[in-house]
Design a protein around this motif. Structure first.
Motif, PDB file in Angstrom:
ATOM      1  N   GLU A  30       0.800  -1.223   0.000  1.00  0.00           N
ATOM      2  CA  GLU A  30       0.000   0.000   0.000  1.00  0.00           C
ATOM      3  C   GLU A  30       0.834   1.276   0.000  1.00  0.00           C
ATOM      4  OE1 GLU A  30      -2.828  -0.148   3.178  1.00  0.00           O
ATOM      5  OE2 GLU A  30      -3.533  -2.132   2.593  1.00  0.00           O
ATOM      6  N   ASP A  31       2.140   1.141   0.176  1.00  0.00           N
ATOM      7  CA  ASP A  31       3.009   2.321   0.244  1.00  0.00           C
ATOM      8  C   ASP A  31       3.350   2.840  -1.144  1.00  0.00           C
ATOM      9  OD1 ASP A  31       3.190   2.307   3.062  1.00  0.00           O
ATOM     10  OD2 ASP A  31       4.693   0.732   2.973  1.00  0.00           O
ATOM     11  N   THR A  32       3.477   4.159  -1.240  1.00  0.00           N
ATOM     12  CA  THR A  32       3.892   4.770  -2.502  1.00  0.00           C
ATOM     13  C   THR A  32       5.398   4.603  -2.676  1.00  0.00           C
ATOM     14  OG1 THR A  32       4.368   6.930  -1.533  1.00  0.00           O
ATOM     15  CG2 THR A  32       2.086   6.533  -2.245  1.00  0.00           C
ATOM     16  N   GLU A  33       5.870   4.877  -3.875  1.00  0.00           N
ATOM     17  CA  GLU A  33       7.313   4.817  -4.129  1.00  0.00           C
ATOM     18  C   GLU A  33       8.056   5.801  -3.223  1.00  0.00           C
ATOM     19  OE1 GLU A  33       9.221   2.790  -6.106  1.00  0.00           O
ATOM     20  OE2 GLU A  33       7.370   1.644  -6.389  1.00  0.00           O
ATOM     21  N   GLU A  35       7.107   6.840  -0.233  1.00  0.00           N
ATOM     22  CA  GLU A  35       7.105   6.304   1.135  1.00  0.00           C
ATOM     23  C   GLU A  35       8.128   5.183   1.280  1.00  0.00           C
ATOM     24  OE1 GLU A  35       2.488   7.091   2.468  1.00  0.00           O
ATOM     25  OE2 GLU A  35       2.944   5.388   1.159  1.00  0.00           O
TER      26      GLU A  35
END
Length: 71
Positions: A30-33, A35
């Protein structure tokens, strides 16, 4: 000494890690690049800090730092 891994042992080891990696992939899914980049940078910095602290403690124990380590 030469150590060789038997293919069947490597396969068993790989199977365990493939199963465990599924959970890790889910944790970060669920984390963005951005993050993930932040987390990686933070983790690398904490490892570097740990290395510096271990070296400092080792130097203190051997008397190289100029400190006796006594209170």
């Amino acid at each position: 000494m030469l150590v060789a891994v038997r293919p069947e042992a490597l396969e068993r080891f790989g199977a365990v890690w493939r199963e465990l990696s599924t959970d890790w992939v889910a944790v970060f899914a669920e984390d963005t690049e951005a993050e993930l980049a932040f987390l990686l940078r933070h983790m690398n910095r904490t490892v570097e800090l740990g290395h510096r602290q271990v070296a400092r403690l080792a130097a203190m124990g051997s008397g190289e730092s100029g400190e006796s380590g006594e209170s």
